[in-house]
Every structure is written in C-alpha cells, then in structure tokens.
Design a protein around this motif. Sequence first.
Motif, PDB file in Angstrom:
ATOM      1  N   LEU A 221      43.821  41.769  35.419  1.00  0.00           N
ATOM      2  CA  LEU A 221      43.541  40.797  34.361  1.00  0.00           C
ATOM      3  C   LEU A 221      44.740  40.614  33.438  1.00  0.00           C
ATOM      4  O   LEU A 221      45.054  39.487  33.035  1.00  0.00           O
ATOM      5  N   ASN A 222      45.442  41.704  33.129  1.00  0.00           N
ATOM      6  CA  ASN A 222      46.638  41.599  32.274  1.00  0.00           C
ATOM      7  C   ASN A 222      47.745  40.810  32.966  1.00  0.00           C
ATOM      8  O   ASN A 222      48.437  40.010  32.321  1.00  0.00           O
ATOM      9  N   ASP A 223      47.931  41.028  34.267  1.00  0.00           N
ATOM     10  CA  ASP A 223      48.947  40.281  35.011  1.00  0.00           C
ATOM     11  C   ASP A 223      48.643  38.784  34.995  1.00  0.00           C
ATOM     12  O   ASP A 223      49.543  37.965  34.776  1.00  0.00           O
ATOM     13  N   LEU A 224      47.383  38.450  35.217  1.00  0.00           N
ATOM     14  CA  LEU A 224      46.987  37.042  35.200  1.00  0.00           C
ATOM     15  C   LEU A 224      47.167  36.441  33.811  1.00  0.00           C
ATOM     16  O   LEU A 224      47.668  35.321  33.674  1.00  0.00           O
ATOM     17  N   LYS A 225      46.809  37.197  32.797  1.00  0.00           N
ATOM     18  CA  LYS A 225      46.964  36.714  31.419  1.00  0.00           C
ATOM     19  C   LYS A 225      48.441  36.498  31.086  1.00  0.00           C
ATOM     20  O   LYS A 225      48.812  35.484  30.479  1.00  0.00           O
ATOM     21  N   ASN A 226      49.295  37.426  31.491  1.00  0.00           N
ATOM     22  CA  ASN A 226      50.733  37.293  31.244  1.00  0.00           C
ATOM     23  C   ASN A 226      51.323  36.104  31.995  1.00  0.00           C
ATOM     24  O   ASN A 226      52.180  35.393  31.469  1.00  0.00           O
ATOM     25  N   LEU A 227      50.883  35.892  33.238  1.00  0.00           N
ATOM     26  CA  LEU A 227      51.350  34.751  34.021  1.00  0.00           C
ATOM     27  C   LEU A 227      50.953  33.446  33.353  1.00  0.00           C
ATOM     28  O   LEU A 227      51.776  32.532  33.208  1.00  0.00           O
ATOM     29  N   ASN A 228      49.686  33.349  32.918  1.00  0.00           N
ATOM     30  CA  ASN A 228      49.224  32.148  32.224  1.00  0.00           C
ATOM     31  C   ASN A 228      49.995  31.928  30.931  1.00  0.00           C
ATOM     32  O   ASN A 228      50.368  30.802  30.604  1.00  0.00           O
ATOM     33  N   SER A 229      50.256  33.001  30.214  1.00  0.00           N
ATOM     34  CA  SER A 229      50.994  32.909  28.954  1.00  0.00           C
ATOM     35  C   SER A 229      52.422  32.443  29.196  1.00  0.00           C
ATOM     36  O   SER A 229      52.941  31.597  28.466  1.00  0.00           O
ATOM     37  N   SER A 230      53.037  32.971  30.234  1.00  0.00           N
ATOM     38  CA  SER A 230      54.405  32.589  30.570  1.00  0.00           C
ATOM     39  C   SER A 230      54.473  31.112  30.969  1.00  0.00           C
ATOM     40  O   SER A 230      55.364  30.376  30.526  1.00  0.00           O
ATOM     41  N   ASN A 231      53.517  30.689  31.802  1.00  0.00           N
ATOM     42  CA  ASN A 231      53.477  29.275  32.204  1.00  0.00           C
ATOM     43  C   ASN A 231      53.248  28.370  31.004  1.00  0.00           C
ATOM     44  O   ASN A 231      53.876  27.306  30.889  1.00  0.00           O
TER      45      ASN A 231
ATOM     46  N   VAL B  25      47.467  16.218  28.925  1.00  0.00           N
ATOM     47  CA  VAL B  25      47.259  16.877  30.218  1.00  0.00           C
ATOM     48  C   VAL B  25      47.586  18.368  30.095  1.00  0.00           C
ATOM     49  O   VAL B  25      46.857  19.228  30.627  1.00  0.00           O
ATOM     50  N   PHE B  26      48.656  18.657  29.381  1.00  0.00           N
ATOM     51  CA  PHE B  26      49.045  20.058  29.156  1.00  0.00           C
ATOM     52  C   PHE B  26      47.934  20.824  28.448  1.00  0.00           C
ATOM     53  O   PHE B  26      47.584  21.941  28.848  1.00  0.00           O
ATOM     54  N   ASN B  27      47.368  20.248  27.402  1.00  0.00           N
ATOM     55  CA  ASN B  27      46.282  20.907  26.666  1.00  0.00           C
ATOM     56  C   ASN B  27      45.045  21.101  27.539  1.00  0.00           C
ATOM     57  O   ASN B  27      44.400  22.153  27.479  1.00  0.00           O
ATOM     58  N   GLN B  28      44.731  20.106  28.351  1.00  0.00           N
ATOM     59  CA  GLN B  28      43.580  20.224  29.252  1.00  0.00           C
ATOM     60  C   GLN B  28      43.808  21.334  30.280  1.00  0.00           C
ATOM     61  O   GLN B  28      42.908  22.130  30.559  1.00  0.00           O
ATOM     62  N   ASP B  29      45.009  21.363  30.836  1.00  0.00           N
ATOM     63  CA  ASP B  29      45.341  22.419  31.807  1.00  0.00           C
ATOM     64  C   ASP B  29      45.281  23.803  31.160  1.00  0.00           C
ATOM     65  O   ASP B  29      44.774  24.758  31.761  1.00  0.00           O
ATOM     66  N   ASN B  30      45.795  23.899  29.958  1.00  0.00           N
ATOM     67  CA  ASN B  30      45.785  25.169  29.247  1.00  0.00           C
ATOM     68  C   ASN B  30      44.349  25.626  28.977  1.00  0.00           C
ATOM     69  O   ASN B  30      44.005  26.793  29.210  1.00  0.00           O
ATOM     70  N   ASN B  31      43.509  24.711  28.512  1.00  0.00           N
ATOM     71  CA  ASN B  31      42.109  25.057  28.261  1.00  0.00           C
ATOM     72  C   ASN B  31      41.399  25.441  29.557  1.00  0.00           C
ATOM     73  O   ASN B  31      40.602  26.375  29.578  1.00  0.00           O
ATOM     74  N   SER B  32      41.708  24.743  30.618  1.00  0.00           N
ATOM     75  CA  SER B  32      41.112  25.044  31.919  1.00  0.00           C
ATOM     76  C   SER B  32      41.533  26.435  32.405  1.00  0.00           C
ATOM     77  O   SER B  32      40.704  27.204  32.891  1.00  0.00           O
ATOM     78  N   ASN B  33      42.812  26.755  32.252  1.00  0.00           N
ATOM     79  CA  ASN B  33      43.307  28.077  32.651  1.00  0.00           C
ATOM     80  C   ASN B  33      42.679  29.188  31.819  1.00  0.00           C
ATOM     81  O   ASN B  33      42.335  30.247  32.357  1.00  0.00           O
ATOM     82  N   MET B  34      42.517  28.944  30.527  1.00  0.00           N
ATOM     83  CA  MET B  34      41.887  29.947  29.666  1.00  0.00           C
ATOM     84  C   MET B  34      40.428  30.158  30.064  1.00  0.00           C
ATOM     85  O   MET B  34      39.950  31.298  30.114  1.00  0.00           O
ATOM     86  N   LEU B  35      39.735  29.084  30.379  1.00  0.00           N
ATOM     87  CA  LEU B  35      38.336  29.180  30.800  1.00  0.00           C
ATOM     88  C   LEU B  35      38.222  29.920  32.137  1.00  0.00           C
ATOM     89  O   LEU B  35      37.349  30.778  32.299  1.00  0.00           O
ATOM     90  N   LYS B  36      39.123  29.610  33.074  1.00  0.00           N
ATOM     91  CA  LYS B  36      39.130  30.304  34.365  1.00  0.00           C
ATOM     92  C   LYS B  36      39.388  31.798  34.168  1.00  0.00           C
ATOM     93  O   LYS B  36      38.748  32.634  34.804  1.00  0.00           O
TER      94      LYS B  36
END
Length: 170
Positions: free
Chosen positions: A49-59, A99-110
């Motif tokens: 979970l931390n790896d995924l969170k860090n990857l999402n944060s980096s992206n 689009v960026f905000n929607q993608d970010n919200n989608s990634n956070m929800l996932k």
Amino acid sequence: MIKKYIRFFFVLLLFLNSSQLIASETVTFLDLDAVLNNTQKGKSIVNKLNDLKNLNSSNFKNKSQEIKKKEKELINKKNILSEEEFEKSIISLKKEIEVFNQDNNSNMLKYENLKKKELDKFINEITPLIENYIIENSISLVINQKNIFIGNNKYDITDNIINIVDKNLK
C-alpha cells in the motif's frame, strides 16, 4: 423477623455468587494495528500500500509540475500571442487541469478501495486464528486496544496473536 434474615441472607448469597461468576470471566485486549504492522503478512500489505501511495504521489507531483510549467509558459507568451490564441490556450489548459483533477481523484478512490479491500481480507484471514486462540485459552471477550483507556499488560494478547499469525499465514 426470621424471614427477613433469611431473605437478606438469600439476597446476599445471590449477590456474592454472581460477583464470583463475573470475576471468573476473562477479558483481554488486542492491538490490531500492532498485528498488522508486526506480522510478515501485515508488513507485506503495508509495504504494498505504501509503494502504491508513493507511486501515485510521484505521478501527481510530476503531472502537477508539468501543468505549472505550461501555465508559466502561457503567461510568458501572453504578450506574443493574439487574444484569440491566448484564450484558446487558457481553455485548453483548464481542460487539462480538470482532467488531471479527475484522474487524481480517481486514483485516490482506487487506492482507498484497495486499502479497504486488503485490510478487510487480512482481518478475515486472522479472525479464525484469533477465535481458535480464544477457545483454547477460555477467553470470554477480546477488545481492541484502541478502545481501552488503561489496562493491565497481562491481559494483552497482541504478542501471542502476532506469533500465531506469523506461523499460520505466509
């Protein structure tokens, strides 16, 4: 008069007998966070979970910097571009931000859904192990340590459960 003494004695006997029953019940507590963070299976879930969170944060950070760079370039070109081209560029940039905000919200929800799913799965895997421990040790009640203000450490079964989980879940 004798009947009053007999009633009093009977009530006293019931009271003392019921207090012995209550005292013989075993209540323990368990720190589920420690079980998650200190077992092999729990550590692997937390690391995943931390790896995924860090990857999402980096992206998120990279894409955010890219959009800020485009915005800066657009502001620098404001005097060079015609008003019509500038407005088109602003509209395009706003769409990109949306689009960026929607993608970010989608990634956070996932991420949150995956986290919930993984933690629920872990809890479901350790529950039978805890139930067996409770039966073997004649424990009446196990309370999550988060809900306890203060308690005697001899009633803490966290270390025992960590050992059992490590032995049974790989």
